[in-house]
Design a protein around this motif. Structure first.
Motif, PDB file in Angstrom:
ATOM      1  N   MET A   1      41.507  45.069  45.541  1.00 39.67           N
ATOM      2  CA  MET A   1      40.427  45.507  44.671  1.00 39.67           C
ATOM      3  C   MET A   1      40.098  44.390  43.688  1.00 39.67           C
ATOM      4  O   MET A   1      40.980  43.854  43.024  1.00 39.67           O
ATOM      5  CB  MET A   1      40.859  46.756  43.921  1.00 39.67           C
ATOM      6  CG  MET A   1      39.814  47.292  43.006  1.00 39.67           C
ATOM      7  SD  MET A   1      40.394  48.838  42.293  1.00 39.67           S
ATOM      8  CE  MET A   1      39.689  48.692  40.698  1.00 39.67           C
ATOM      9  N   THR A   2      38.830  44.024  43.610  1.00 38.53           N
ATOM     10  CA  THR A   2      38.404  43.005  42.652  1.00 38.53           C
ATOM     11  C   THR A   2      37.271  43.547  41.807  1.00 38.53           C
ATOM     12  O   THR A   2      36.639  44.555  42.142  1.00 38.53           O
ATOM     13  CB  THR A   2      37.939  41.713  43.360  1.00 38.53           C
ATOM     14  OG1 THR A   2      36.810  42.012  44.170  1.00 38.53           O
ATOM     15  CG2 THR A   2      39.051  41.100  44.185  1.00 38.53           C
ATOM     16  N   THR A   3      37.031  42.858  40.730  1.00 40.42           N
ATOM     17  CA  THR A   3      35.934  43.213  39.845  1.00 40.42           C
ATOM     18  C   THR A   3      35.181  41.930  39.505  1.00 40.42           C
ATOM     19  O   THR A   3      35.739  40.841  39.548  1.00 40.42           O
ATOM     20  CB  THR A   3      36.459  43.917  38.565  1.00 40.42           C
ATOM     21  OG1 THR A   3      35.351  44.357  37.791  1.00 40.42           O
ATOM     22  CG2 THR A   3      37.325  43.009  37.736  1.00 40.42           C
ATOM     23  N   GLN A  17      34.726  36.808  41.081  1.00 43.94           N
ATOM     24  CA  GLN A  17      35.448  38.007  41.476  1.00 43.94           C
ATOM     25  C   GLN A  17      36.917  37.788  41.133  1.00 43.94           C
ATOM     26  O   GLN A  17      37.485  36.752  41.498  1.00 43.94           O
ATOM     27  CB  GLN A  17      35.318  38.253  42.983  1.00 43.94           C
ATOM     28  CG  GLN A  17      33.917  38.644  43.420  1.00 43.94           C
ATOM     29  CD  GLN A  17      33.523  40.008  42.887  1.00 43.94           C
ATOM     30  OE1 GLN A  17      34.300  40.964  42.911  1.00 43.94           O
ATOM     31  NE2 GLN A  17      32.307  40.103  42.372  1.00 43.94           N
ATOM     32  N   VAL A  18      37.512  38.733  40.407  1.00 46.60           N
ATOM     33  CA  VAL A  18      38.917  38.613  40.023  1.00 46.60           C
ATOM     34  C   VAL A  18      39.623  39.945  40.238  1.00 46.60           C
ATOM     35  O   VAL A  18      39.002  41.000  40.212  1.00 46.60           O
ATOM     36  CB  VAL A  18      39.087  38.189  38.543  1.00 46.60           C
ATOM     37  CG1 VAL A  18      38.491  36.819  38.287  1.00 46.60           C
ATOM     38  CG2 VAL A  18      38.493  39.220  37.592  1.00 46.60           C
ATOM     39  N   GLU A  19      40.916  39.866  40.459  1.00 47.44           N
ATOM     40  CA  GLU A  19      41.721  41.074  40.448  1.00 47.44           C
ATOM     41  C   GLU A  19      41.824  41.520  38.995  1.00 47.44           C
ATOM     42  O   GLU A  19      41.827  40.691  38.084  1.00 47.44           O
ATOM     43  CB  GLU A  19      43.111  40.791  41.002  1.00 47.44           C
ATOM     44  CG  GLU A  19      43.139  40.472  42.469  1.00 47.44           C
ATOM     45  CD  GLU A  19      44.548  40.239  42.972  1.00 47.44           C
ATOM     46  OE1 GLU A  19      45.519  40.601  42.280  1.00 47.44           O
ATOM     47  OE2 GLU A  19      44.667  39.682  44.076  1.00 47.44           O
ATOM     48  N   PRO A  20      41.933  42.814  38.742  1.00 50.64           N
ATOM     49  CA  PRO A  20      42.005  43.298  37.356  1.00 50.64           C
ATOM     50  C   PRO A  20      43.160  42.689  36.553  1.00 50.64           C
ATOM     51  O   PRO A  20      43.080  42.594  35.338  1.00 50.64           O
ATOM     52  CB  PRO A  20      42.178  44.805  37.512  1.00 50.64           C
ATOM     53  CG  PRO A  20      41.589  45.123  38.840  1.00 50.64           C
ATOM     54  CD  PRO A  20      41.870  43.919  39.702  1.00 50.64           C
ATOM     55  N   ARG A  21      44.215  42.252  37.210  1.00 55.84           N
ATOM     56  CA  ARG A  21      45.379  41.694  36.517  1.00 55.84           C
ATOM     57  C   ARG A  21      45.298  40.182  36.312  1.00 55.84           C
ATOM     58  O   ARG A  21      46.219  39.586  35.767  1.00 55.84           O
ATOM     59  CB  ARG A  21      46.644  42.031  37.286  1.00 55.84           C
ATOM     60  CG  ARG A  21      46.671  41.392  38.655  1.00 55.84           C
ATOM     61  CD  ARG A  21      47.823  41.860  39.496  1.00 55.84           C
ATOM     62  NE  ARG A  21      47.707  41.285  40.818  1.00 55.84           N
ATOM     63  CZ  ARG A  21      48.699  40.735  41.470  1.00 55.84           C
ATOM     64  NH1 ARG A  21      49.897  40.709  40.927  1.00 55.84           N
ATOM     65  NH2 ARG A  21      48.511  40.234  42.655  1.00 55.84           N
ATOM     66  N   THR A  22      44.203  39.556  36.728  1.00 52.58           N
ATOM     67  CA  THR A  22      44.036  38.112  36.583  1.00 52.58           C
ATOM     68  C   THR A  22      43.942  37.739  35.112  1.00 52.58           C
ATOM     69  O   THR A  22      43.136  38.296  34.369  1.00 52.58           O
ATOM     70  CB  THR A  22      42.776  37.627  37.325  1.00 52.58           C
ATOM     71  OG1 THR A  22      42.902  37.969  38.701  1.00 52.58           O
ATOM     72  CG2 THR A  22      42.578  36.130  37.169  1.00 52.58           C
TER      73      THR A  22
END
Length: 163
Positions: A1-3, A17-22
Motif C-alpha cells: 500500500m502506498t500513498t 509514491q511512498v509507503e505510509p511508514r517512509t
C-alpha cells in the motif's frame, strides 16, 4: 500500500509514491537522491538529518514523509545559490574550518541557519545550547560555534534567509 506525497523540495515541486511508514529522510535520500542529508542514528539524537520544513529545523529521521505533505522542505543542497555560491552559513563553516569528517556538517549548518533566523545575535552560550541536538563525532564544536558567531556578526544582526 502506498500513498501519494506532494511537497516542495529546494524550491521544486515533487510528487512521489511512498509507503505510509517512509521517513522524510528516506524520501530525500533514496527517492530524490539528496544525499547531503545524513542518517546517523535513526533515533533523533545526532542531528545529522536536520532539514527545514516550512522554515523550521526538523530531524528528518523521525518525521514521516506523509507528515510533510504540502510542506516546503529545504535540504543542505538547497542552501547554496543555483550558481554554486555558498549560503553565508556554509561560507562561515568553510572560512572557520568548522568541519572535520563532515558527517555532522549538513545538520549543523541547517540547525545554525534556523538559529539565526530566530535569534540573529546569539551569544556563544545560546549557540551551544541551540546546537545541543547535533552531535559532532570529531568534537569540532569550538570551530562550529565560532563559525555560527562569525556568520551572525557578518549578517549585522539581520536574520539570514534559508534560501
Amino acid at each position: 500500500m502506498t500513498t501519494t506525497v506532494t511537497l516542495t523540495v529546494n524550491g521544486r515541486s515533487v510528487t512521489r509514491q511512498v509507503e505510509p511508514r517512509t521517513l522524510l529522510v528516506q524520501l530525500l535520500r533514496e527517492q530524490l537522491l539528496l544525499t547531503g542529508t545524513h542518517v546517523g542514528c535513526d533515533t533523533s539524537q545526532c542531528g545529522a538529518c536536520v532539514v527545514h520544513v516550512d522554515g523550521r529545523s526538523v530531524k528528518s529521521c523521525t518525521m514521516l514523509a506523509v507528515q510533510a505533505e504540502g510542506s516546503s522542505v529545504t535540504t543542505i543542497e538547497g542552501l547554496a545559490a543555483d550558481d554554486g555560491t555558498l549560503h553565508p552559513m556554509q561560507e562561515a563553516f568553510r572560512e572557520n574550518h568548522a568541519l572535520q569528517c563532515g558527517f555532522c556538517t549538513p545538520g549543523m549548518v541547517m540547525s545554525a541557519v534556523d538559529l539565526l533566523q530566530n535569534n540573529p545575535k546569539p551569544t556563544e552560550h545560546e549557540v551551544r545550547e541551540w546546537l545541543e541536538g547535533n552531535i559532532c563525532r570529531c568534537t569540532g564544536y569550538h570551530n562550529i560555534v565560532k563559525a555560527v558567531l562569525d556568520c551572525a556578526a557578518k549578517s549585522g544582526g539581520q536574520r539570514i534567509a534559508a534560501e
